[in-house]
Scaffold this motif. Structure first.
Motif, PDB file in Angstrom:
ATOM      1  N   ILE A  55      37.611  47.973  46.797  1.00  0.00           N
ATOM      2  CA  ILE A  55      39.307  48.000  45.249  1.00  0.00           C
ATOM      3  C   ILE A  55      38.445  47.299  44.807  1.00  0.00           C
ATOM      4  N   GLY A  56      37.754  46.057  43.992  1.00  0.00           N
ATOM      5  CA  GLY A  56      37.135  45.433  42.854  1.00  0.00           C
ATOM      6  C   GLY A  56      36.407  46.232  42.027  1.00  0.00           C
ATOM      7  N   LEU A  57      35.428  46.855  43.090  1.00  0.00           N
ATOM      8  CA  LEU A  57      35.122  48.249  42.671  1.00  0.00           C
ATOM      9  C   LEU A  57      36.375  48.973  41.318  1.00  0.00           C
ATOM     10  N   THR A  58      36.616  49.108  41.941  1.00  0.00           N
ATOM     11  CA  THR A  58      37.705  50.684  41.763  1.00  0.00           C
ATOM     12  C   THR A  58      38.442  50.224  40.654  1.00  0.00           C
ATOM     13  N   LEU A  59      39.226  48.590  40.872  1.00  0.00           N
ATOM     14  CA  LEU A  59      39.855  48.320  39.428  1.00  0.00           C
ATOM     15  C   LEU A  59      38.302  48.390  38.225  1.00  0.00           C
ATOM     16  N   GLY A  60      37.047  46.981  38.296  1.00  0.00           N
ATOM     17  CA  GLY A  60      37.017  46.985  36.744  1.00  0.00           C
ATOM     18  C   GLY A  60      35.812  48.707  36.667  1.00  0.00           C
ATOM     19  N   THR A  69      35.975  41.800  53.681  1.00  0.00           N
ATOM     20  CA  THR A  69      35.346  41.026  52.477  1.00  0.00           C
ATOM     21  C   THR A  69      35.087  42.771  51.632  1.00  0.00           C
ATOM     22  N   ALA A  70      34.196  43.331  53.145  1.00  0.00           N
ATOM     23  CA  ALA A  70      34.227  44.381  52.284  1.00  0.00           C
ATOM     24  C   ALA A  70      35.238  45.879  51.714  1.00  0.00           C
ATOM     25  N   PHE A  71      36.495  45.584  52.035  1.00  0.00           N
ATOM     26  CA  PHE A  71      37.350  46.462  51.358  1.00  0.00           C
ATOM     27  C   PHE A  71      38.298  45.332  50.026  1.00  0.00           C
TER      28      PHE A  71
END
Length: 68
Positions: free
Chosen positions: A45-50, A39-41
């Motif tokens: 990754i979602g933060l980076t893509l956003g 979940t943390a990874f």
């Protein structure tokens, strides 16, 4: 914010720690470590893509015409 700069790495580490602790402390299942790490990874990754999508057109010299 510059992607993969110092600020991005600091925010990613903070996001990882918060998501990991939220999932690890509140979980009683036997595979809580694996779930918390995944979940943390995925959160980082979602933060980076956003941020990539958000910063995509930031330095665009030719913005779209008549954007209404």
């Amino acid at each position: 914010m510059k992607l993969f700069g110092r600020n991005h790495i600091i925010i990613s580490v903070i996001t990882f720690v918060i998501l990991f602790l939220m999932n690890y402390v509140g979980n009683d299942l036997p595979d809580k470590l694996e779930r918390a790490l995944m979940t943390a990874f995925v959160g980082v990754i979602g933060l980076t893509l956003g941020l990539m999508i958000f910063n995509k057109g930031k330095n665009d010299k030719n913005p779209p015409q008549d954007f209404d």
